[in-house]
Scaffold this motif. Structure first.
Motif, PDB file in Angstrom:
ATOM      1  N   GLY A 110     -10.081   5.817  12.155  1.00  0.00           N
ATOM      2  CA  GLY A 110      -8.787   5.387  11.654  1.00  0.00           C
ATOM      3  C   GLY A 110      -7.684   6.395  11.998  1.00  0.00           C
ATOM      4  N   SER A 111      -6.586   6.247  11.318  1.00  0.00           N
ATOM      5  CA  SER A 111      -5.416   7.116  11.543  1.00  0.00           C
ATOM      6  C   SER A 111      -5.708   8.542  11.093  1.00  0.00           C
ATOM      7  CB  SER A 111      -4.215   6.554  10.773  1.00  0.00           C
ATOM      8  OG  SER A 111      -3.187   7.513  10.710  1.00  0.00           O
ATOM      9  N   ARG A 112      -5.341   9.509  11.976  1.00  0.00           N
ATOM     10  CA  ARG A 112      -5.543  10.917  11.601  1.00  0.00           C
ATOM     11  C   ARG A 112      -4.530  11.356  10.537  1.00  0.00           C
ATOM     12  NH1 ARG A 112      -6.572  12.749  17.795  1.00  0.00           N
ATOM     13  NH2 ARG A 112      -5.356  10.871  18.111  1.00  0.00           N
ATOM     14  N   PHE A 113      -3.377  10.722  10.525  1.00  0.00           N
ATOM     15  CA  PHE A 113      -2.404  10.999   9.467  1.00  0.00           C
ATOM     16  C   PHE A 113      -3.004  10.666   8.101  1.00  0.00           C
ATOM     17  CE2 PHE A 113       2.076  11.179  11.400  1.00  0.00           C
ATOM     18  CZ  PHE A 113       1.601  11.817  12.551  1.00  0.00           C
ATOM     19  N   ARG A 114      -3.617   9.501   8.059  1.00  0.00           N
ATOM     20  CA  ARG A 114      -4.202   9.060   6.786  1.00  0.00           C
ATOM     21  C   ARG A 114      -5.390   9.947   6.415  1.00  0.00           C
ATOM     22  NH1 ARG A 114      -7.584   3.790   5.303  1.00  0.00           N
ATOM     23  NH2 ARG A 114      -7.280   3.800   3.058  1.00  0.00           N
ATOM     24  N   PHE A 115      -6.150  10.376   7.421  1.00  0.00           N
ATOM     25  CA  PHE A 115      -7.289  11.252   7.164  1.00  0.00           C
ATOM     26  C   PHE A 115      -6.819  12.566   6.527  1.00  0.00           C
ATOM     27  CE2 PHE A 115     -10.526  14.398   8.691  1.00  0.00           C
ATOM     28  CZ  PHE A 115     -11.568  13.929   7.915  1.00  0.00           C
ATOM     29  N   LEU A 116      -5.693  13.078   7.029  1.00  0.00           N
ATOM     30  CA  LEU A 116      -5.153  14.299   6.443  1.00  0.00           C
ATOM     31  C   LEU A 116      -4.760  14.079   4.980  1.00  0.00           C
ATOM     32  CD1 LEU A 116      -2.982  15.646   9.380  1.00  0.00           C
ATOM     33  CD2 LEU A 116      -4.892  16.835   8.303  1.00  0.00           C
ATOM     34  N   LEU A 117      -4.185  12.912   4.710  1.00  0.00           N
ATOM     35  CA  LEU A 117      -3.775  12.624   3.334  1.00  0.00           C
ATOM     36  C   LEU A 117      -4.979  12.523   2.395  1.00  0.00           C
ATOM     37  CD1 LEU A 117      -0.933   9.974   3.778  1.00  0.00           C
ATOM     38  CD2 LEU A 117      -0.737  12.198   2.695  1.00  0.00           C
ATOM     39  N   HIS A 118      -6.097  12.012   2.915  1.00  0.00           N
ATOM     40  CA  HIS A 118      -7.277  11.784   2.058  1.00  0.00           C
ATOM     41  C   HIS A 118      -8.424  12.751   2.365  1.00  0.00           C
ATOM     42  CE1 HIS A 118      -5.646   8.001   0.461  1.00  0.00           C
ATOM     43  NE2 HIS A 118      -5.210   7.760   1.698  1.00  0.00           N
TER      44      HIS A 118
END
Length: 1579
Positions: A650-658
């Motif tokens: 998935g999105s690496r941005f979202r991975f950073l958030l979670h």
């Protein structure tokens, strides 16, 4: 054979070595001793100068069985030499072709030669087609046969059985039993047993066994052996043992079959014990026996015993082991896991191993997960048999078990390229003479859904008791939940679940599986047998499994192998998961230190596991614990991989958030993995110290591992959260944040990164919206805007967006593939949603990427998108509200075009209950009904609206009816506008009891509904039937239904009217006047209806009783109703009550007629089945009927006479009671002189009925009434204008007591013979007889001829002399040519009597004349131009060649003089029973005087008698053949026949040698013809 050789030597010495006739006879003797004599026979054949058809036939027949290729070659030579084959040639040739599996062209040649109508050729053709697998060809021949003998039926049954068409074979066997008096023989029953064996149907097998016992068929060794094999293959080895023990004689095959049965049923030790018993009995085992014994060792894991048996084949019995024996040994070693020994054994084989042996090795390697050896075996198979689908499947499974999906896919691709398909698994359940088929994944079974639900509930219950689905058997790369679902619907499980559901009281469940039962199903069956207390027998591809009380007959030997295989597969899966998890975690860029540490530990765990074996752990910890621990570890590794996959894809941005949540989950899994590895206690195993140290280190690392979020990561996550929460964004700040994120994930901050992230974020946002996760969707939307604020990529233009949203209200509701709003939305693995059918078609076209993002998908799994569906439904609801209001407005308008559009919309809307209710409240019901009258409007749409209102608005149904909808619908249907919803309206309305009368009373409604019951549209027919059922509460309506031809409701209502005799009387009276058809009778034969109707006879109401009698009388005109009435024990007693007690005479008459019709319709075997019919023939009841005949008025006598006649026809007891009742006999004969012609005729019928066939003849009253009675009969025969009366009178005269001289004197004085003479003569058109029309009743002629037989008895000279005076002979001879079969038979008997009488009277005269004068034969030689027989001129006395001048008297009868020989010979062609026998009897009278035999036989031969006799021998009945043989033998003794006739008769007689009943007599004739030697085995 020595005698035959001596005869040949004598022929050579006497110079007859080349004599064709002698060599042919010698050839026949050699052929009888085949196969040992075949070379010598061929040498004899070669010396025949010009072999004829007989010679070729003889040699071909000798070779057909033992040397079929020689037989076919001889036939080719025969054709090449120009010798014509006949109908004896082809049965032998076709038999040879069948053994060679050739001969497709033979049928055409047979047709060309005109031999296709011969029954022997046809039978041989059926056998040929059956042997080459052409069932259709055999069936064509069978269907076209005008006559079929036992061989025909047996051959066709065998064809079906040998071509795996068991049910067709059994069906044909049943048809054969109904076809005639054919009794099946041993050959027939062997084919039937074979059919049952192939089906595995135990109930049918027991029926066949009982049938053999019931019919008294001799239980030969072959039959007994086949029954043993049948029971074994049907799953009941106990019954096999019973048959075996009951056999007094057993051969090697008998023992072998039982040993094999014990082997495949898991009784290996018992099989070996039986083998030892066989040897003690002194029988030498053959190759098949050893094969079965080795199979027993293999199934029981008896390796040592197997080696011993194998070695004894050569050492003890001097036999060379066959390739089958080697195959059994390979199977034995392979099953036991001794694969290296198995490979060594194959290498040491003296012959080259075939594909079957290598395939056995391949299966063993796959079972024990020896992949390298499996590949080696497959390579060998590929050299021998590259296109066997099973090999590819086995190798594919082997790859799947160790998770090598690429190799598995390659194997499957190879199968597709070679167009090889895997055989689908199916199971057959045999229960209650039915076989049910179940296929995994097939929902066509009518109880499929119910069975599956029940199966799932069984599995859920069994889980509580310790059953766990063994998912490693499912060799696909799918989740465990799906694997369990796949296992749940294996066909054998479905079969067992169906049996438990359908046959609750059945203790035995028998299932046949076309493939091998899997380990999981094996465990399932054990649990089910214990929980449900059932015995389950599963016959799979290799053996039987008997499951009972939680155990299996295989003693879990096979299961133990599977258990080891399961543990090995689990072990392989775990090691595979460790490798993949190590790779996947090594590549994670965020918090890479933590993930790499985890990856390192998992990698070390992989090294540790690969250094160990699962067997060691199982030995130390037990199989169940090891299995549970490995399954747990496998599940933990899989969960870790799933977490990594979900976030790295998935999105690496979202991975950073979670990232915090992800790392927390991973830390928990690391500890769980450490705990599971620790529970295995690997350090307690015998292994190297470094491995023990590695084990401890891996456990410690995983337990103490911490997945901490780095400070930099936390700062970036915080900045993202702050940035997305701001309403306005600065481009520079956004770019700076993007660079930090790119650095954290190891990427460059460029357009490519932004575009990829945008695509992923948009996709995830759509997913969150679908899932109604608004907060997450908002956060993702803000991330998207953050990326757009960097201005690295352009934001979409607002005008395009607004246009898109104007065109599609909600874009996410539209399927990108079909561009339509989704109805059944599903999500694929990348997160995009599509309409289910659209994405399925997309994948089925071969594509494996997402249509939206073009990502290559690892799985094509479809997941229902429930949230998206809810959103779509909410939008649709709002849209429908608007459409409903608009439709209401338009319906109320006067514009028919707008109204029509509104009806189209409304029919869709009111299908939803809430809109139907709203429509009713809006007052639309009258408008809808009114719309039905307007032809301009859409009638079907209006009907649909009304149907929905009737269905959903119970409170408005009265309003719908009041608006006139019923009458309007009836008119529409009468005008041809039939539509299911019209019937649907009536159905819904008829469910309300208060509206039933309105509907039923509507004009033409009920007849119309009845006519629709048989409508071709099943929906219309069903709805019409249900409406009628709802109207059935009203008696008046059910009568109207019956009058229209629908009786189901009539019968149901009649049955419900118990206690309401008036209702039943009204219905019965109505039924009397109705027209009944076949389908009506099917309804009326209801058991309860008949019982209720019959019990109306016990009513005190005369009207009720009368209606019942009339109704019963009407119904018993139909055969199906007769059986139903007879089956009710109350029928006949209650009808008798009507006759016995005081009641209306007319009622008594009708009751008697009922009884007569019941008796008449019942066949003699059935007559003894019914108690009521037994009561009718009691002395009391017969006396009652006779008394009523005597005392009743003339108009009522007839019915009781009719009843007595029918009873006498069926009951000997009734005949005796009537015959011994003197008063009754006197009264019956007194009726002959009465003035009531109808009474007289029926009385005569009864007299004839009790007299026909009785040894004492007609029961006459005592003298002097006796003379009056006989004169009355003579008078009726002579003077009555009624042909039926005359016929019956003649019949009674024919049955008068034979030895009563008084009767003879009375007949002499009467005109009886003249009347008989008139009848016989009037049958000839040229005679012009008095009173008899040209088309007179045939029965009159037949009975007149029967009466004539009394006058022709040789023992009554006064009578037969009277016959001679009438010159009746020419008319009798003409009857032979023109009469029917019975007339011909009686005429031939009369001629035989007359001829024998002549012989007795003239034999002395002939003898005296021949002593004093030249013989007639010598006179004929002197006067060749003089005719043989005497002239009609009284002035010339000319002698005949048989009796000379002694028969020249005008009144002396002679067959020659009467020109009766040729007609008698022509009569021999009549195949009806008894005709040919009578004609032969007449001809035999010519041969009774030995002094005239040569002349008599010459007369027969010259009249073409030989040809006629041969025709009888070919096609006649057995008694006719016996008489024909006697006559033929006498002709041979005293006359010569032509060579052509000699050869023809020789061929026919040889064919008759196959008939056991006349074989010896035929052989004697052939011996007389010098065709067979004196020492033939036929004597």
């Amino acid at each position: 054979m020595n005698n035959v050789y001596k005869i040949h030597a004598r022929l050579i010495k006497t110079g007859l070595r080349n004599d064709a006739v002698s060599l042919r006879r010698l050839l026949l003797s050699f052929a009888a001793a085949a196969p040992a004599s075949l070379p010598y026979a061929r040498s004899v054949f070669a010396r025949i100068p010009s072999p004829d058809t007989f010679a070729y036939n003889t040699l071909i027949r000798a070779h057909a069985h033992s040397s079929p290729s020689h037989a076919v070659s001889l036939f080719s030579t025969m054709r090449r030499d120009g010798v014509s084959p006949d109908h004896f040639t082809f049965p032998f040739v076709l038999k040879a072709c069948a053994r060679l599996h050739v001969g497709h062209d033979a049928h055409g040649l047979i047709i060309k030669l005109g031999l296709d109508s011969d029954i022997y050729v046809q039978n041989a053709l059926i056998s040929l087609y059956g042997s080459i697998g052409s069932v259709a060809g055999a069936l064509d021949v069978f269907d076209e046969m005008p006559e079929r003998d036992l061989v025909s039926w047996s051959s066709m049954i065998s064809c079906f059985a040998n071509n795996s068409l068991g049910y067709e074979a059994l069906g044909l066997f049943q048809e054969m039993q109904l076809a005639g008096n054919l009794k099946p023989d041993e050959v027939t029953m062997l084919s039937v047993i074979s059919a049952v064996s192939n089906l595995g149907a135990l109930e049918l097998g027991k029926w066949v066994d009982a049938y053999i016992s019931r019919t008294g068929l001799n239980r030969t060794v072959s039959l007994g052996t086949s029954l043993i094999d049948m029971y074994s293959r049907c799953g009941s080895v106990d019954d096999s043992i019973k048959i075996f023990n009951a056999m007094s004689v057993k051969n090697v095959l008998t023992w072998t079959v039982l040993i094999n049965g014990l082997a495949v049923h898991g009784h290996s030790r018992e099989a070996l014990d039986m083998f030892r018993e066989m040897k003690k009995a002194g029988l030498k085992p053959d190759h098949l026996t050893f094969n079965s014994v080795l199979v027993a060792c293999s199934h029981g894991g008896l390796v040592e015993e197997g080696w011993g048996v194998f070695e004894s084949i050569k050492m003890d019995y001097g036999m060379e082991p066959t390739v089958e024996h080697y195959g059994c040994m390979v199977d034995l070693l392979g099953r036991a896991g001794l694969l290296d020994k198995a490979f060594d054994f194959v290498d040491m084989m003296p012959t080259r191993p075939n594909a079957v042996i290598w395939r056995t090795l391949l299966g063993a390697c796959v079972k024990h997960n020896e992949l390298k050896l499996a590949e080696k075996a497959k390579a060998k198979i590929y050299e021998l048999d590259p296109n066997h689908d099973g090999d590819y499947v086995l190798l594919s499974n082997a790859y799947g078990r160790v998770g090598r999906w690429d190799e598995k896919a390659n194997v499957r691709n190879s199968m597709r390229e070679k167009k090889l398909g895997k055989k689908p698994g199916y199971s057959l359940l045999s229960a209650e003479d039915m076989v049910y088929e179940f296929v995994s994944g097939d929902d066509s079974h009518p109880k499929s859904n119910e069975t599956k639900r029940f199966l799932i509930s069984i599995i859920d219950d069994l889980r509580v008791e310790g059953y766990t689905p063994h998912t490693c058997n499912v060799l696909h790369d799918i989740e465990d939940e799906e694997k369990e679902q796949s296992l749940s619907y294996h066909s054998e499980k479905l079969a067992v679940a169906f049996a438990l559901l359908r046959f609750k009281d059945r203790k035995n469940i028998r299932v046949i599986k076309n493939l091998r039962i899997c380990y999981d199903c094996h465990c399932f069956m054990k649990h089910v047998s214990d929980k449900f207390d059932r015995e389950i027998v599963v016959r799979d591809r290799n053996r039987f499994h008997h499951f009972s009380k939680g155990s299996c007959s295989c003693k879990d030997y096979w299961s133990a192998i599977c258990q080891a295989s399961v543990l090995q597969e689990l072990w392989n899966w775990v090691t595979l998961q460790t490798v993949e998890l190590s790779k996947e975690t090594r590549d994670v860029m965020i918090e890479k230190d933590s993930f790499r540490e985890f990856s390192s530990s998992i990698s070390e765990l992989d090294v540790l596991l690969r250094a160990l074996s699962v067997g060691k752990i199982e030995a130390a910890r037990g199989s169940e614990f090891t299995k549970a621990a490995l399954e747990k570890l496998n599940d933990q590794l899989r969960k870790a991989r799933k977490i990594i996959k979900n976030y790295t894809s998935g999105s690496r941005f979202r991975f950073l958030l979670h990232s915090h949540s992800v790392l927390s989950q991973m830390q928990g899994l690391a500890k769980d993995i450490a705990s599971t590895v620790s529970s295995l206690q690997l350090t307690n195993l015998d292994m190297a110290l470094n491995l023990k140290s590695m084990n401890d280190e891996v456990i410690d690392k995983l337990k103490s591992m911490e997945f901490r979020v780095a400070v930099s990561t936390e700062m970036i996550a915080s900045e993202i959260e702050n940035s997305v929460s701001q309403s306005s964004r600065n481009r520079d700040n956004a770019v700076t944040l993007l660079e930090k994120i790119a650095e954290a994930v190891g990427a460059d901050a460029n357009a490519s990164l932004v575009q990829n992230e945008l695509a992923l974020l948009k996709q995830e946002k759509e997913e969150m919206e679908v899932q109604k996760k608004q907060a997450e969707a908002l956060q993702l939307s803000q991330l998207i805007q953050l990326l757009y604020s960097t201005e690295i990529v352009s934001s979409p233009r607002s005008d395009e967006t607004s246009t898109y949203h104007r065109q599609y209200p909600i874009g996410s509701f539209m399927c990108p593939l079909c561009n339509k709003m989704m109805v059944d939305p599903v999500a694929i693995i990348c997160g995009h949603s599509f309409e289910r059918n659209a994405i399925r078609e997309y994948f089925e076209s071969g594509k494996k990427d997402c249509p939206t993002c073009k990502e290559e998908l690892q799985s094509l799994e479809l997941t229902p998108n429930v949230n998206l569906r809810s959103s779509i439904e909410e939008w649709k609801k709002n849209d429908m509200d608007w459409r409903f209001q608009a439709a209401v407005s338009r319906i109320n308008s006067d514009d028919h075009l707008r109204k029509d559009e509104a009806l189209d919309d409304m029919q869709v809307l009111v299908a939803t209950p809430r809109y139907a209710v709203r429509a009713a409240k809006e007052g639309l019901i009258p408008k809808f009904v009114e719309s039905l009258k307007d032809a301009r409007l859409n009638t079907m749409a209006t009907v649909k609206c009304l149907y929905c209102l009737a269905k959903h608005c119970d409170d408005q149904k009265q309003e719908i009816v009041a608006a006139g909808v019923v009458r309007r619908i009836v008119k529409l249907i009468y005008n041809g506008e039939t539509e299911p919803n019209m019937l649907g309206i009536l159905l819904e309305l008829s469910k309300t009891e208060g509206l039933v009368e309105n509907i039923g009373n509507t004009k033409d409604c009920i007849p119309l509904l009845v006519s629709l019951v048989s409508n071709s549209n099943p929906d219309i027919a069903l709805k019409a039937r249900n409406v009628l059922r709802n109207l059935s509460s009203n008696t008046h309506f059910v009568v109207k239904m019956a009058e229209a031809g629908y009786f189901q409701s009539f019968v149901a209502r009649f049955n419900q009217a118990a206690g309401h005799q008036e209702t039943r009387a009204l219905m019965a009276a109505a039924l009397v006047n109705m027209q009944l058809k076949e389908n009506s009778i099917n309804d009326l034969k209801d058991k309860q209806f008949v019982h209720s109707l019959v019990h109306m006879l016990s009513s005190n109401s005369p009207a009720c009783k009368s209606a019942c009698v009339k109704c019963v009388k009407k119904l018993i005109q139909y055969p199906k109703m007769v059986k139903r009435f007879l089956s009710d024990p109350a029928t006949i007693p209650l009808v008798l009550n009507v006759i016995s007690f005081r009641s209306d005479p007319t009622l008594k008459q009708e009751a008697a007629e009922i009884l007569a019709l019941l008796v008449k319709a019942c066949q003699p075997p059935e007559f003894q089945m019914y108690q009521g019919l037994q009561e009718l023939q009691s002395e009391h009841n017969v006396g009652l009927f006779l008394q009523l005949v005597e005392k009743s008025d003339p108009q009522f006598k007839i019915q009781f006479l009719h009843l007595l006649i029918e009873l006498s026809n069926k009951s000997k007891t009734t005949q005796s009671l009537i015959r011994t009742n003197t008063d009754a006999i006197n009264h019956l004969f007194s009726c002959l002189d009465g003035n009531q012609p109808f009474v007289r005729r029926w009385a005569m019928k009864l007299i004839y009925c009790v007299s026909e066939g009785h040894p004492d003849g007609v029961p006459l009253p005592p003298s002097p009434v006796k003379e009056t009675a006989i004169n009355s009969l003579a008078s009726i025969l002579t003077c009555s204008p009624d042909f039926e009366e005359r016929s019956i009178a003649a019949g009674i005269i024919s049955q008068l007591p034979k030895d009563d001289i008084d009767i003879d004197e009375i007949l002499l004085r009467s005109e009886t013979l003249k009347a008989i003479h008139e009848v016989i003569c009037s049958s000839d058109e040229e005679f012009g007889g008095i009173g008899a029309p040209n088309n007179q009743d045939k029965s009159l002629l037949e009975n007149a001829l029967a009466a004539l037989l009394r006058f022709t008895e040789p023992s009554k000279p006064e009578l037969w002399k009277q016959v001679g005076q009438l010159e009746l002979y020419p008319s009798l001879v003409r009857v032979l040519s023109t009469g029917n079969s019975l007339a011909k038979q009686r005429t031939a008997i009369a001629l035989a009597h007359l001829s024998r009488s002549t012989n007795l009277s003239v034999s002395d005269s002939i003898r005296v004349r021949r002593e004093n004068s030249m013989s007639p034969f010598n006179m004929m030689n002197l006067f060749p131009n003089m005719p043989w027989c005497c002239s009609a001129s009284a002035g010339n006395e000319i002698s005949c060649p048989i009796h000379g001048v002694a028969c020249s008297q005008r009144h002396t009868f002679c067959l020659i003089k009467a020109d009766a020989v040729k007609p008698l010979l022509q009569t021999l062609s009549d195949t009806n029973s008894g005709v040919a026998e009578a004609a032969l009897m007449a001809l035999e009278t010519l041969l009774e005087d030995h002094s005239t035999l040569s002349h008599a036989t010459a007369a027969i031969v010259d009249s073409k008698g030989i040809e006629a006799i041969l025709q009888v021998l070919e096609k006649g009945s057995l008694p006719a053949k016996e008489k024909a043989l006697d006559l033929f033998q006498q002709i041979l003794n005293h006359s010569r026949i032509s060579q052509t006739l000699f050869q023809r008769s020789e061929g026919i007689l040889i064919q008759l040698l196959h008939d056991d009943a006349i074989r010896k007599k035929v052989a004697l004739v052939l011996k007389q013809m010098k065709v067979l030697p004196d020492q033939s085995s036929y004597f």
